[in-house]
Design a protein around this motif. Structure first.
Motif, PDB file in Angstrom:
ATOM      1  N   CYS A  66       0.835  -1.207   0.000  1.00 50.55           N
ATOM      2  CA  CYS A  66       0.000   0.000   0.000  1.00 50.55           C
ATOM      3  C   CYS A  66       0.870   1.258   0.000  1.00 50.55           C
ATOM      4  CB  CYS A  66      -0.900  -0.035   1.240  1.00 50.55           C
ATOM      5  SG  CYS A  66      -1.722   1.518   1.628  1.00 50.55           S
TER       6      CYS A  66
ATOM      7  N   VAL B 191      -0.006   4.415   0.106  1.00 49.82           N
ATOM      8  CA  VAL B 191      -0.491   5.407   1.071  1.00 49.82           C
ATOM      9  C   VAL B 191      -0.028   5.025   2.475  1.00 49.82           C
ATOM     10  CG1 VAL B 191      -2.541   6.525   2.036  1.00 49.82           C
ATOM     11  CG2 VAL B 191      -2.450   5.989  -0.401  1.00 49.82           C
TER      12      VAL B 191
ATOM     13  N   ASP C 252       3.316   6.362   3.049  1.00 51.30           N
ATOM     14  CA  ASP C 252       3.272   7.808   3.297  1.00 51.30           C
ATOM     15  C   ASP C 252       2.817   8.152   4.712  1.00 51.30           C
ATOM     16  OD1 ASP C 252       4.031   8.119   0.642  1.00 51.30           O
ATOM     17  OD2 ASP C 252       1.991   8.551  -0.053  1.00 51.30           O
ATOM     18  N   GLU C 253       2.047   7.277   5.340  1.00 51.32           N
ATOM     19  CA  GLU C 253       1.530   7.545   6.686  1.00 51.32           C
ATOM     20  C   GLU C 253       2.554   7.272   7.782  1.00 51.32           C
ATOM     21  OE1 GLU C 253      -1.554   8.990   7.487  1.00 51.32           O
ATOM     22  OE2 GLU C 253      -1.510   9.304   5.327  1.00 51.32           O
TER      23      GLU C 253
ATOM     24  N   ALA D 176      -6.582   7.963   7.296  1.00 54.21           N
ATOM     25  CA  ALA D 176      -5.378   8.787   7.364  1.00 54.21           C
ATOM     26  C   ALA D 176      -5.058   9.078   8.824  1.00 54.21           C
ATOM     27  CB  ALA D 176      -5.585  10.093   6.601  1.00 54.21           C
TER      28      ALA D 176
END
Length: 165
Positions: free
Chosen positions: A64, A66, A69-70, A150
Protein backbone atom coordinates in the motif's frame (compact mmCIF):
# COMPACT_ATOMS: atom_id res chain seq x y z
CA UNK A 1 -33.13 -25.39 -5.02
CA UNK A 2 -33.65 -23.82 -1.60
CA UNK A 3 -36.97 -23.83 0.10
CA UNK A 4 -38.60 -20.32 0.25
CA UNK A 5 -38.90 -20.57 4.04
CA UNK A 6 -35.16 -21.28 4.29
CA UNK A 7 -34.38 -18.20 2.18
CA UNK A 8 -36.59 -16.06 4.42
CA UNK A 9 -34.94 -17.39 7.58
CA UNK A 10 -31.48 -16.77 6.15
CA UNK A 11 -32.40 -13.19 5.22
CA UNK A 12 -33.89 -12.58 8.67
CA UNK A 13 -30.75 -13.94 10.36
CA UNK A 14 -28.55 -11.64 8.27
CA UNK A 15 -30.69 -8.61 9.04
CA UNK A 16 -30.58 -9.35 12.75
CA UNK A 17 -26.82 -9.87 12.79
CA UNK A 18 -25.67 -7.02 10.54
CA UNK A 19 -26.53 -4.06 12.78
CA UNK A 20 -24.52 -5.60 15.63
CA UNK A 21 -21.63 -6.56 13.37
CA UNK A 22 -21.24 -3.11 11.86
CA UNK A 23 -21.35 -1.43 15.28
CA UNK A 24 -18.15 -3.15 16.46
CA UNK A 25 -14.96 -1.07 16.54
CA UNK A 26 -16.64 2.14 15.38
CA UNK A 27 -16.64 5.62 16.90
CA UNK A 28 -17.87 5.55 20.48
CA UNK A 29 -17.40 1.77 20.73
CA UNK A 30 -14.72 0.05 22.84
CA UNK A 31 -11.51 -1.28 21.37
CA UNK A 32 -11.47 -5.02 20.79
CA UNK A 33 -8.56 -6.48 22.79
CA UNK A 34 -6.07 -8.83 21.16
CA UNK A 35 -2.67 -10.20 22.03
CA UNK A 36 0.23 -11.71 20.19
CA UNK A 37 3.89 -11.38 19.37
CA UNK A 38 5.20 -8.48 17.30
CA UNK A 39 7.59 -8.78 14.34
CA UNK A 40 10.52 -8.47 16.78
CA UNK A 41 9.30 -11.40 18.84
CA UNK A 42 8.08 -9.24 21.73
CA UNK A 43 4.77 -10.22 23.33
CA UNK A 44 2.04 -7.64 23.78
CA UNK A 45 -1.53 -7.54 24.99
CA UNK A 46 -3.67 -4.55 23.99
CA UNK A 47 -5.90 -5.19 27.03
CA UNK A 48 -2.95 -4.19 29.26
CA UNK A 49 -3.15 -0.64 27.87
CA UNK A 50 -6.94 -0.18 27.80
CA UNK A 51 -7.96 1.89 30.79
CA UNK A 52 -4.41 3.18 31.25
CA UNK A 53 -3.54 5.15 28.13
CA UNK A 54 -4.79 6.25 24.73
CA UNK A 55 -4.00 3.82 21.93
CA UNK A 56 -3.27 4.41 18.25
CA UNK A 57 -3.79 1.36 16.03
CA UNK A 58 -2.60 1.54 12.43
CA UNK A 59 -3.76 -1.18 10.02
CA UNK A 60 -1.57 -1.39 6.90
CA UNK A 61 -0.07 -3.57 4.14
CA UNK A 62 3.40 -3.51 2.57
CA UNK A 63 1.93 -3.17 -0.94
CA UNK A 64 0.00 0.00 0.00
CA UNK A 65 1.72 3.23 -1.15
CA UNK A 66 -0.49 5.41 1.07
CA UNK A 67 0.53 3.27 4.07
CA UNK A 68 4.16 4.10 3.32
CA UNK A 69 3.27 7.81 3.30
CA UNK A 70 1.53 7.55 6.69
CA UNK A 71 4.50 6.05 8.56
CA UNK A 72 6.40 9.36 9.01
CA UNK A 73 3.21 11.02 10.29
CA UNK A 74 2.62 8.28 12.85
CA UNK A 75 6.34 8.32 13.77
CA UNK A 76 6.02 12.06 14.50
CA UNK A 77 3.01 11.47 16.75
CA UNK A 78 4.82 8.65 18.52
CA UNK A 79 7.87 10.85 19.07
CA UNK A 80 5.66 13.55 20.57
CA UNK A 81 3.20 11.51 22.64
CA UNK A 82 4.52 8.01 23.34
CA UNK A 83 6.73 9.06 26.26
CA UNK A 84 3.77 11.03 27.63
CA UNK A 85 1.52 7.97 27.81
CA UNK A 86 0.07 7.18 24.37
CA UNK A 87 0.54 3.66 23.03
CA UNK A 88 1.22 3.04 19.32
CA UNK A 89 0.78 -0.31 17.60
CA UNK A 90 0.43 -1.30 13.97
CA UNK A 91 -1.18 -4.34 12.42
CA UNK A 92 -0.21 -5.63 9.00
CA UNK A 93 -3.50 -7.04 7.70
CA UNK A 94 -1.76 -10.08 6.18
CA UNK A 95 -3.80 -9.97 2.95
CA UNK A 96 -1.52 -10.61 -0.05
CA UNK A 97 1.47 -10.05 2.23
CA UNK A 98 4.08 -12.05 4.12
CA UNK A 99 5.99 -11.66 7.36
CA UNK A 100 9.19 -11.08 5.37
CA UNK A 101 7.64 -8.27 3.30
CA UNK A 102 6.15 -6.73 6.44
CA UNK A 103 9.56 -6.80 8.16
CA UNK A 104 11.20 -5.26 5.10
CA UNK A 105 8.52 -2.52 5.01
CA UNK A 106 9.12 -1.72 8.70
CA UNK A 107 12.90 -1.46 8.12
CA UNK A 108 12.58 0.54 4.89
CA UNK A 109 10.07 3.06 6.26
CA UNK A 110 11.71 3.42 9.68
CA UNK A 111 8.52 2.52 11.56
CA UNK A 112 9.22 3.17 15.25
CA UNK A 113 6.26 1.39 16.86
CA UNK A 114 5.55 -2.35 17.33
CA UNK A 115 3.94 -4.27 14.48
CA UNK A 116 1.82 -7.39 14.56
CA UNK A 117 1.35 -9.57 11.47
CA UNK A 118 -2.30 -10.61 11.19
CA UNK A 119 -1.72 -13.59 8.89
CA UNK A 120 -5.02 -15.20 9.82
CA UNK A 121 -6.96 -11.95 9.33
CA UNK A 122 -8.73 -12.39 12.68
CA UNK A 123 -7.86 -8.95 14.07
CA UNK A 124 -8.66 -7.19 10.79
CA UNK A 125 -12.04 -8.95 10.70
CA UNK A 126 -12.82 -8.03 14.30
CA UNK A 127 -12.11 -4.39 13.49
CA UNK A 128 -13.99 -4.58 10.17
CA UNK A 129 -11.02 -3.22 8.21
CA UNK A 130 -12.19 -2.37 4.69
CA UNK A 131 -9.14 -0.54 3.41
CA UNK A 132 -5.63 0.42 4.35
CA UNK A 133 -4.34 2.40 5.95
CA UNK A 134 -6.98 2.52 8.67
CA UNK A 135 -6.05 4.47 11.78
CA UNK A 136 -8.00 4.02 15.00
CA UNK A 137 -7.43 6.18 18.08
CA UNK A 138 -8.97 5.43 21.45
CA UNK A 139 -9.03 7.46 24.62
CA UNK A 140 -7.42 6.11 27.79
CA UNK A 141 -10.61 4.19 28.60
CA UNK A 142 -10.45 2.29 25.31
CA UNK A 143 -13.33 4.12 23.62
CA UNK A 144 -12.71 4.78 19.92
CA UNK A 145 -12.60 8.53 19.26
CA UNK A 146 -11.14 8.51 15.72
CA UNK A 147 -11.33 6.07 12.82
CA UNK A 148 -10.29 7.02 9.31
CA UNK A 149 -8.00 6.21 6.40
CA UNK A 150 -5.38 8.79 7.36
CA UNK A 151 -3.37 9.78 10.41
CA UNK A 152 -5.11 12.45 12.49
CA UNK A 153 -3.53 15.69 13.58
CA UNK A 154 -3.45 15.32 17.35
CA UNK A 155 -3.14 18.69 19.04
CA UNK A 156 -2.26 19.24 22.68
CA UNK A 157 -5.97 19.79 23.37
CA UNK A 158 -6.86 16.51 21.62
CA UNK A 159 -4.17 14.69 23.58
CA UNK A 160 -5.45 16.13 26.86
CA UNK A 161 -8.98 15.01 25.99
CA UNK A 162 -7.75 11.49 25.18
CA UNK A 163 -5.93 11.35 28.53
CA UNK A 164 -8.85 12.72 30.60
CA UNK A 165 -10.46 10.63 33.31
Amino acid sequence: MRHPLMNSLLLLALLLLLPNATAAAQLGQPLIPFRGVDLNGQPYDVQAFIGNKPIVLVFWASWCPVCRDEVPKVNQLAAKYQARGMEFLSVNIGANDSVERAQAFVRKTGMTYPTYFDGSGVISQKYRIQGVPTVIVSDRHGIIRFRNFATPNISEANFAALMAD
